[in-house]
Motif scaffolding. Structure first.
Motif, PDB file in Angstrom:
ATOM      1  N   MET A   1       0.783  -1.081   0.158  1.00 26.77           N
ATOM      2  CA  MET A   1       0.065   0.030  -0.069  1.00 26.77           C
ATOM      3  C   MET A   1       0.938   1.267   0.059  1.00 26.77           C
ATOM      4  SD  MET A   1      -2.480   1.625   2.882  1.00 26.77           S
ATOM      5  CE  MET A   1      -3.264  -0.081   3.342  1.00 26.77           C
ATOM      6  N   GLY A   2       0.594   2.333  -0.887  1.00 28.57           N
ATOM      7  CA  GLY A   2       1.121   3.472  -1.146  1.00 28.57           C
ATOM      8  C   GLY A   2       0.662   4.459   0.065  1.00 28.57           C
ATOM      9  N   VAL A   3       1.501   5.448   0.300  1.00 30.02           N
ATOM     10  CA  VAL A   3       1.104   6.477   1.369  1.00 30.02           C
ATOM     11  C   VAL A   3      -0.220   7.112   0.883  1.00 30.02           C
ATOM     12  CG1 VAL A   3       2.713   8.182   0.553  1.00 30.02           C
ATOM     13  CG2 VAL A   3       2.106   8.256   2.831  1.00 30.02           C
ATOM     14  N   HIS A   4      -0.398   7.495  -0.428  1.00 29.54           N
ATOM     15  CA  HIS A   4      -1.763   8.190  -0.680  1.00 29.54           C
ATOM     16  C   HIS A   4      -2.911   7.229  -0.457  1.00 29.54           C
ATOM     17  CE1 HIS A   4       1.255  10.640  -3.106  1.00 29.54           C
ATOM     18  NE2 HIS A   4       0.321  11.577  -2.733  1.00 29.54           N
ATOM     19  N   GLN A   5      -2.804   6.043  -0.652  1.00 27.67           N
ATOM     20  CA  GLN A   5      -3.731   4.857  -0.541  1.00 27.67           C
ATOM     21  C   GLN A   5      -4.031   4.890   1.190  1.00 27.67           C
ATOM     22  OE1 GLN A   5      -3.523   0.972  -1.826  1.00 27.67           O
ATOM     23  NE2 GLN A   5      -5.204   0.428  -1.204  1.00 27.67           N
TER      24      GLN A   5
END
Length: 71
Positions: A1-5
């Motif tokens: 999971m990315g930071v934006h998600q």
């Protein structure tokens, strides 16, 4: 999971808590934005933060095509 998600999931959790408290979503989101800006001041210069907020405000239209997108 990315930071934006991750951030989107955190916002959704906050909005679920807002519903439980009976607060207005728009008012809660404004309060969250104010808190994020306040916390960001400790990490970034005012000019840098203002430039990013200006960029985000100018690019709110999801239907607009851009020749250059920021990653």
């Amino acid at each position: 999971m990315g930071v934006h998600q991750w951030a989107r999931q955190e916002i959704q959790r906050s909005l679920d808590a807002v519903d439980a408290q009976g607060f207005d979503h728009a008012m809660a989101l404004r309060a969250l934005l104010s808190a994020v800006v306040e916390c960001s001041r400790a990490e970034r210069t005012a000019a840098d933060l203002a430039a990013e907020l200006q960029f985000l405000a100018e690019n709110l239209d999801d239907d607009r095509d851009y020749s250059l997108m920021r990653p």
